[in-house]
Design a protein around this motif. Structure first.
Motif, PDB file in Angstrom:
ATOM      1  N   PHE A  11       0.688  -1.056  -0.030  1.00  0.00           N
ATOM      2  CA  PHE A  11      -0.289   0.265  -0.041  1.00  0.00           C
ATOM      3  C   PHE A  11       0.813   1.447   0.069  1.00  0.00           C
ATOM      4  CE2 PHE A  11      -2.910   3.594   1.394  1.00  0.00           C
ATOM      5  CZ  PHE A  11      -4.236   2.762   0.609  1.00  0.00           C
ATOM      6  N   HIS A  50       0.739   3.584  -2.955  1.00  0.00           N
ATOM      7  CA  HIS A  50      -0.458   5.426  -2.851  1.00  0.00           C
ATOM      8  C   HIS A  50       0.430   6.325  -1.998  1.00  0.00           C
ATOM      9  CE1 HIS A  50      -3.841   3.462  -4.313  1.00  0.00           C
ATOM     10  NE2 HIS A  50      -3.846   2.450  -4.075  1.00  0.00           N
ATOM     11  N   GLY A  89      -9.709   5.588   3.014  1.00  0.00           N
ATOM     12  CA  GLY A  89     -10.755   4.821   1.958  1.00  0.00           C
ATOM     13  C   GLY A  89     -10.572   3.422   2.852  1.00  0.00           C
ATOM     14  N   VAL A 122     -11.612  -1.278   2.229  1.00  0.00           N
ATOM     15  CA  VAL A 122     -10.990  -2.215   0.870  1.00  0.00           C
ATOM     16  C   VAL A 122     -11.749  -3.410   1.204  1.00  0.00           C
ATOM     17  CG1 VAL A 122      -8.483  -0.948   0.216  1.00  0.00           C
ATOM     18  CG2 VAL A 122      -8.793  -2.648   2.456  1.00  0.00           C
ATOM     19  N   TYR A 162      -7.067  -3.312  -2.776  1.00  0.00           N
ATOM     20  CA  TYR A 162      -6.207  -2.382  -3.832  1.00  0.00           C
ATOM     21  C   TYR A 162      -4.848  -3.949  -4.551  1.00  0.00           C
ATOM     22  CZ  TYR A 162      -2.738  -2.871   0.117  1.00  0.00           C
ATOM     23  OH  TYR A 162      -1.197  -3.248   0.569  1.00  0.00           O
ATOM     24  N   ARG A 193      -6.142  -4.688  -8.072  1.00  0.00           N
ATOM     25  CA  ARG A 193      -6.805  -4.234  -8.922  1.00  0.00           C
ATOM     26  C   ARG A 193      -5.979  -3.959  -9.998  1.00  0.00           C
ATOM     27  NH1 ARG A 193     -10.498   1.545  -8.163  1.00  0.00           N
ATOM     28  NH2 ARG A 193     -11.241   1.942  -9.846  1.00  0.00           N
ATOM     29  N   PHE A 201      -6.381  10.300  -1.837  1.00  0.00           N
ATOM     30  CA  PHE A 201      -7.560  10.207  -1.818  1.00  0.00           C
ATOM     31  C   PHE A 201      -8.919  10.263  -2.339  1.00  0.00           C
ATOM     32  CE2 PHE A 201      -4.239   7.941   1.027  1.00  0.00           C
ATOM     33  CZ  PHE A 201      -3.762   6.948   0.271  1.00  0.00           C
ATOM     34  N   ASN A 257      -7.542   9.353  -6.346  1.00  0.00           N
ATOM     35  CA  ASN A 257      -7.350   7.790  -6.021  1.00  0.00           C
ATOM     36  C   ASN A 257      -8.514   7.396  -5.245  1.00  0.00           C
ATOM     37  OD1 ASN A 257      -5.033   8.719  -8.730  1.00  0.00           O
ATOM     38  ND2 ASN A 257      -4.671  10.457  -6.757  1.00  0.00           N
ATOM     39  N   VAL A 267      -9.756   4.789  -2.898  1.00  0.00           N
ATOM     40  CA  VAL A 267      -9.700   3.416  -2.908  1.00  0.00           C
ATOM     41  C   VAL A 267     -10.570   2.564  -2.197  1.00  0.00           C
ATOM     42  CG1 VAL A 267      -8.036   1.699  -1.368  1.00  0.00           C
ATOM     43  CG2 VAL A 267      -7.280   3.680  -2.019  1.00  0.00           C
TER      44      VAL A 267
END
Length: 305
Positions: A102, A106, A159, A161, A240, A243, A290, A293, A295
């Motif tokens: 991660f 990110h 985010g 997941v 994530y 993906r 975020f 982008n 998550v």
């Protein structure tokens, strides 16, 4: 010795696990650092460290006191910066911790953008899949994936997941697509050990766990995903993590009608009366990153498979 200086020595020794290294960072003699900690222990009537010839480790009371010391020193530093008119300008070093994959996908891009915008700020980025102790390791903010429980830390949601079960198109073409969790027993399983601490896969709430015998066990999410893309078998990872492989057509999500629980992604930091400019800048950039982008769980990707 001044009480605040004693606290600084104590915090430095706790962070480094060494009186000598703490003294080097504080630019004082090891005997001076040792004396400062001893004075603090005498004032408190507590033993803060268990000392041996090989190690220096916090006692339980020392661990509790450390968190308060860090908050006091952070508040002093921030108040002094505001008094000097530096309150709005991030500067110095911000220490950030995040899970390995991660962090690479990110947090590193986020940090790169932050550094480009804040030329007086430096970042120490620690990537590790273990949950670091913020106070003991001198971490300003940590990204965590999972429920936070009753943590006393402050949290900012980044985010969500979920777990995702995937295999390559070639593997599924040769071995068939599992339609139920029990069908996985007839497939080659790639287990990612930190996620699959037992051989039972809990697919979704209300669905009976399925016990599987892995054909390949790895301790790296990257390795499990790479093996799945190569057609070795079926693996389970966080959404994530897979993906990019799904969107590139290298992986196909399976058993998607069984909706896995959402798992929060959060930024954690110690509670403070005044948030430092460094931390404030990171949280601001994290929010912007975020939003651009997001998550999100697999079922919010659009058409994942």
């Amino acid at each position: 010795m001044d009480r605040i200086d004693c606290m600084r020595a104590f915090v430095a020794v706790a962070a480094t696990g060494s009186f000598a290294e703490a003294a080097r960072q504080l630019r004082q003699s090891p005997s001076g650092t040792s004396r400062a900690v001893a004075e603090l222990e005498a004032q408190l009537g507590l033993v803060l460290f268990n000392r041996t010839t090989r190690s220096v480790k916090l006692t339980e009371r020392g661990r509790i006191y450390l968190e308060s010391c860090r908050q006091i020193l952070d508040d002093i530093e921030t108040a002094e910066a505001y008094a000097r008119g530096e309150g709005a300008r991030p500067q110095g070093v911000l220490t950030v911790a995040a899970p390995i994959l991660f962090g690479r996908l990110h947090i590193l891009p986020l940090v790169n953008a932050l550094l480009a915008a804040q030329p007086t700020l430096a970042v120490r980025l620690i990537l590790s899949d273990r949950n670091a102790h913020l106070a003991e390791e001198g971490i300003d903010v940590a990204v965590r994936i999972g429920d936070l429980g009753d943590s006393s830390l402050m949290a900012r949601k980044l985010g969500r997941v979920c777990t995702a079960i995937v295999a390559s198109p070639d593997y599924l073409a040769e071995h068939g697509v599992p339609e139920t969790p029990d069908d996985l027993k007839n497939h080659a399983i790639i287990a990612f050990e930190p996620l699959d601490t037992t051989n039972e896969w809990r697919i979704a709430p209300g669905v009976r766990p399925v016990r599987l015998m892995p054909r390949l066990m790895v301790n790296s999410a990257d390795a499990a995903i790479t093996a799945a893309e190569a057609g070795v078998g079926v693996t389970r990872a966080l959404s994530y993590q897979v993906r990019a492989g799904v969107e590139a057509g290298h992986l196909v999500p399976i058993l998607t009608r069984y909706k896995a629980p959402e798992i929060p992604v959060s930024a954690l930091y110690p509670p403070r009366r005044i948030i430092s400019p460094n931390l404030e800048a990171f949280l601001q950039f994290a929010g912007e990153y975020f939003r651009s982008n997001p998550v999100v769980p697999l079922w919010e990707w659009g058409n994942p498979g």
